[in-house]
Structure formats: structure tokens, C-alpha cells
Design an enzyme around this catalytic site. Sequence first.
Site, PDB file in Angstrom:
ATOM      1  N   SER A 124       0.838  -1.203   0.000  1.00 28.15           N
ATOM      2  CA  SER A 124       0.000   0.000   0.000  1.00 28.15           C
ATOM      3  C   SER A 124       0.870   1.248   0.000  1.00 28.15           C
ATOM      4  O   SER A 124       1.963   1.256   0.591  1.00 28.15           O
ATOM      5  CB  SER A 124      -0.865  -0.013   1.262  1.00 28.15           C
ATOM      6  N   TYR A 149      -1.736  -1.256  10.889  1.00 35.30           N
ATOM      7  CA  TYR A 149      -2.030  -1.833   9.565  1.00 35.30           C
ATOM      8  C   TYR A 149      -0.901  -1.484   8.592  1.00 35.30           C
ATOM      9  O   TYR A 149      -0.363  -2.350   7.895  1.00 35.30           O
ATOM     10  CB  TYR A 149      -3.377  -1.299   9.055  1.00 35.30           C
ATOM     11  N   LYS A 153       2.156  -3.868   6.486  1.00 35.46           N
ATOM     12  CA  LYS A 153       2.517  -3.831   5.061  1.00 35.46           C
ATOM     13  C   LYS A 153       4.013  -3.578   4.917  1.00 35.46           C
ATOM     14  O   LYS A 153       4.699  -4.217   4.121  1.00 35.46           O
ATOM     15  CB  LYS A 153       1.721  -2.744   4.323  1.00 35.46           C
ATOM     16  N   PHE A 178      -2.501   2.663  -4.600  1.00 35.72           N
ATOM     17  CA  PHE A 178      -2.989   3.953  -4.140  1.00 35.72           C
ATOM     18  C   PHE A 178      -4.454   3.741  -3.680  1.00 35.72           C
ATOM     19  O   PHE A 178      -4.681   2.877  -2.845  1.00 35.72           O
ATOM     20  CB  PHE A 178      -2.685   5.040  -5.190  1.00 35.72           C
ATOM     21  N   ARG A 292      -9.599  14.216   9.841  1.00 36.22           N
ATOM     22  CA  ARG A 292      -9.495  12.895  10.471  1.00 36.22           C
ATOM     23  C   ARG A 292      -8.034  12.701  10.901  1.00 36.22           C
ATOM     24  O   ARG A 292      -7.126  12.890  10.076  1.00 36.22           O
ATOM     25  CB  ARG A 292      -9.901  11.818   9.455  1.00 36.22           C
ATOM     26  N   ASP A 295      -4.691  11.662   8.662  1.00 36.99           N
ATOM     27  CA  ASP A 295      -4.812  11.947   7.225  1.00 36.99           C
ATOM     28  C   ASP A 295      -3.747  12.941   6.774  1.00 36.99           C
ATOM     29  O   ASP A 295      -3.327  13.805   7.536  1.00 36.99           O
ATOM     30  CB  ASP A 295      -6.196  12.546   6.915  1.00 36.99           C
TER      31      ASP A 295
HETATM   32  C1  UD1 Z   1      -6.882   4.702   3.736  1.00 39.88           C
HETATM   33  C2  UD1 Z   1      -5.770   4.343   4.674  1.00 39.88           C
HETATM   34  C3  UD1 Z   1      -4.701   3.615   3.920  1.00 39.88           C
HETATM   35  C4  UD1 Z   1      -5.289   2.403   3.258  1.00 39.88           C
HETATM   36  C5  UD1 Z   1      -6.435   2.811   2.351  1.00 39.88           C
HETATM   37  C6  UD1 Z   1      -7.143   1.579   1.832  1.00 39.88           C
HETATM   38  C7  UD1 Z   1      -5.808   6.036   6.449  1.00 39.88           C
HETATM   39  C8  UD1 Z   1      -5.048   7.139   7.100  1.00 39.88           C
HETATM   40  N1  UD1 Z   1      -5.242   5.521   5.362  1.00 39.88           N
HETATM   41  O1  UD1 Z   1      -6.374   5.644   2.781  1.00 39.88           O
HETATM   42  O2  UD1 Z   1      -3.683   3.238   4.807  1.00 39.88           O
HETATM   43  O3  UD1 Z   1      -4.287   1.752   2.509  1.00 39.88           O
HETATM   44  O4  UD1 Z   1      -7.388   3.565   3.083  1.00 39.88           O
HETATM   45  O5  UD1 Z   1      -8.076   1.930   0.871  1.00 39.88           O
HETATM   46  O6  UD1 Z   1      -6.860   5.649   6.893  1.00 39.88           O
HETATM   47  N2  UD1 Z   1     -12.729  11.017   3.497  1.00 39.88           N
HETATM   48  C9  UD1 Z   1     -13.752  11.851   3.863  1.00 39.88           C
HETATM   49  N3  UD1 Z   1     -14.867  11.316   4.444  1.00 39.88           N
HETATM   50  C10 UD1 Z   1     -15.012   9.969   4.649  1.00 39.88           C
HETATM   51  C11 UD1 Z   1     -13.951   9.106   4.262  1.00 39.88           C
HETATM   52  C12 UD1 Z   1     -12.825   9.663   3.697  1.00 39.88           C
HETATM   53  O7  UD1 Z   1     -13.672  13.080   3.698  1.00 39.88           O
HETATM   54  O8  UD1 Z   1     -16.041   9.538   5.199  1.00 39.88           O
HETATM   55  C13 UD1 Z   1     -11.530  11.597   2.851  1.00 39.88           C
HETATM   56  C14 UD1 Z   1     -10.253  11.373   3.616  1.00 39.88           C
HETATM   57  O9  UD1 Z   1     -10.017  12.377   4.537  1.00 39.88           O
HETATM   58  C15 UD1 Z   1      -9.233  11.341   2.461  1.00 39.88           C
HETATM   59  C16 UD1 Z   1     -10.008  10.735   1.289  1.00 39.88           C
HETATM   60  O10 UD1 Z   1     -11.377  10.935   1.611  1.00 39.88           O
HETATM   61  O11 UD1 Z   1      -8.845  12.656   2.113  1.00 39.88           O
HETATM   62  C17 UD1 Z   1      -9.756   9.270   1.089  1.00 39.88           C
HETATM   63  O12 UD1 Z   1      -9.969   8.574   2.314  1.00 39.88           O
HETATM   64  P1  UD1 Z   1     -10.001   6.967   2.380  1.00 39.88           P
HETATM   65  O13 UD1 Z   1     -10.887   6.437   1.307  1.00 39.88           O
HETATM   66  O14 UD1 Z   1     -10.300   6.567   3.781  1.00 39.88           O
HETATM   67  O15 UD1 Z   1      -8.521   6.543   1.974  1.00 39.88           O
HETATM   68  P2  UD1 Z   1      -7.102   7.000   2.591  1.00 39.88           P
HETATM   69  O16 UD1 Z   1      -7.247   7.653   3.903  1.00 39.88           O
HETATM   70  O17 UD1 Z   1      -6.371   7.751   1.523  1.00 39.88           O
END
Ligand code: UD1
Length: 338
Positions: A124, A149, A153, A178, A292, A295
Site C-alpha cells: 500500500s 495496519y 505492510k 494507491f 481525520r 490523514d
Molecule cells: C486509507 C488508509 C490507507 C489504506 C487505504 C485503503 C488512512 C489514514 N489511510 O487511505 O492506509 O491503505 O485507506 O483503501 O486511513 N474522506 C472523507 N470522508 C469519509 C472518508 C474519507 O472526507 O467519510 C476523505 C479522507 O479524509 C481522504 C479521502 O477521503 O482525504 C480518502 O480517504 P479513504 O478512502 O479513507 O482513503 P485513505 O485515507 O487515503
Amino acid sequence: MKILTTGGAGFIGSHTCVELLNAGHEVVVVDNFVNSQKEAVHRVEELTGKTVQLYEADVCDPDAMEQIFSEHTFDAVIHFAGLKAVGESVAQPMRYYRNNLDSALTLCETMARHGCKRIVFSSSATVYGVPDEVPLREDMFCKGCTNPYGWTKYMIEKILMGICDADPEWSVVLLRYFNPIGAHESGRIGENPNGIPNNLMPFITKVAAGQLDHLNIFGNDYNTPDGTGVRDYIHVVDLARGHVNACEYAQQHSGCEIINLGTGVGYSVLDIVHAFEKVNGIKVPYVIAPRRPGDIAECYSDPRKAEQLLGWKAEKNLDDMCRDSWRWQKNNPNGYQA
Ligand code: UD1
């Protein structure tokens, strides 16, 4: 090739099985269904018209793995199986380290005993930690993860690198994903998280379906064009195709390669919401919520190495991702449950 996929019933695993079978490979799945359903494997068979031999077993169980390897001669293994919820890993670190490290070691020990030395691993972009600059290249120093987690990895990457150093016959491809979203365009297989989703796209599709009230956008004060977090979203079918190329690459080469699988393009949370609304003609109510913890502002790949080594690049665009995610949700409001 005959390929064992651990965790082949999961989101990325099931899509990869489809692409492997369509490319003419033979597929065996081992899965303990801790976070997946047998129905996904049945649908893989339905989509491809081919059979998949399925073992319900835990990759941590050395006897079960020995049994599988004694019944087949595999050309390669793709190791997807693992616990993957970031928040849960913070609350249950021992469970995450035990499960993810134990399964990787048991798998590698079994492979070594049977002379199977080709493995593609589901890593990841989380291993890059908080980046100093984007896009992220494979040769960048990983400064450390922010949760157990991510560390599993990172550690499994190190274990596999060590195995390669000790025995040059091994061929290891570490695929750093990604943000995989989307679903098979048939709408028959897709992401099926337990409970309330943590990741953005499954949350959006549940809001669009009326199962959740609104989306919380975690922060709009990042140093990004619209203030919301930027990520490299990649269609899961593109990602799955990358695994087919990685297996074929591993057959021709030995040693260890780290390869990003991303598009190289960053989209913000608001970009995703707006694209989803436009493509599907459906509103996604949202509110701006606090950031969050853990992030980062921006994360996207430099995808050139995958193109150079694997001859692979992502082909699907954001509209495809939004349309396919929604088709899966709409056709399967309760996931794989009837
Ligand atoms: C997350 C994990 C990453 C993992 C990946 C798997 C974290 C810090 N990272 O990545 O380690 O490999 O998932 O898919 O958790 N967001 C919102 N509202 C929501 C959910 C997400 O605004 O309800 C935003 C987040 O702040 C971020 C983006 O959407 O900017 C993507 O979030 P998410 O889908 O959870 O992925 P990652 O955090 O990038």
C-alpha cells in the site's frame, strides 16, 4: 500460469481472479471469509465461465497451507489476505501484527518448502508515511507508518526483500496500491465492507443509496486546490490487470521490485463527490467535518515504473470509477447477501 490467490474472495482479490482467468491463467483461491463472502467467488466463475478451486482456510494455518501446496504446483502466488481496517488496527494492534505477519510467514515458508518462489504482494502507498513531496516514487525513503495496519505492510515488504536477498531464485513484486475504488462493470462484484465504511467511495455510495444520511468531508483547510484531501483513486479493474502483468513479469525476472499502482492523477474529496453526482445524476449530501487524525493533504503516485517494467497503465477515468461503484451498490444494496 497456475496462480494461488490468498484472499481471492475480497474486493481486489475477486477482481484480480476475473482478470487472471480472462487472461487464460488457472486460479486457486484460499480465503477464510473473515471479511469476504463465498458468493464473490461464485460470481467470478459466473463472469468468466471458468471454475475456481476454492479452499476455505486460514493462511496462518501451516497444515492447511501444506495441504493446498501438496495438491497443486503453483507458478506464482498473489498474497492479498490480511486485515485492512486502519482504525481497527490502532485499537487491536496485536491481532493485526499476529494475523498479517503470521500469514505472510506461513505462506512464504510453505512456498519455499515446495519450491514456489514467485510472489506478488498487496502492499500500500501507506508505507510511504507522510510524504515530503508528491508524486511518490518507489525509490523514496519510507519515513514510517502512522498505524499498525501500515506497519504490517511495511514489515511484510521487508520480510520479502530479505527472502530475495537470501535466495536469488525468488521473484518478488511489491505492489503499492494507491486508492482502489470502482467495481466490475457488470455490477456483479464490488467492495463489500463490514458495517459503516471507513473509506470514501463506499461511504458515498451508501449515502447515495439513502442508507447513510450524509457524507462527512474530513477537513477543507488542507493546502490543496479546494482545501479537501487529494488522493490517487484507481479503478479496481485497472488495479487487477496490473496483477496479471506483475505475475507475468515475475515469471521472467528474479529479485525484488517495488511498483506503484496508481494513475498519477490526484483528485480531491470534492472532485469525487461532484463527479459522482454528475455521472450518476444523484445528490450526495455532505457536511464539512474536522480533519481525520492521521490523514495527509495529498498523496498520488508517479506511475512510470509500472509502465516501464510491467507495460501497464491505468485506462479507466474518474467517471468510470463513479459509475461502476454506483452500479454495484444499486444492484447489490446488501452486498453479497440476497
Ligand atoms: C486509507 C488508509 C490507507 C489504506 C487505504 C485503503 C488512512 C489514514 N489511510 O487511505 O492506509 O491503505 O485507506 O483503501 O486511513 N474522506 C472523507 N470522508 C469519509 C472518508 C474519507 O472526507 O467519510 C476523505 C479522507 O479524509 C481522504 C479521502 O477521503 O482525504 C480518502 O480517504 P479513504 O478512502 O479513507 O482513503 P485513505 O485515507 O487515503
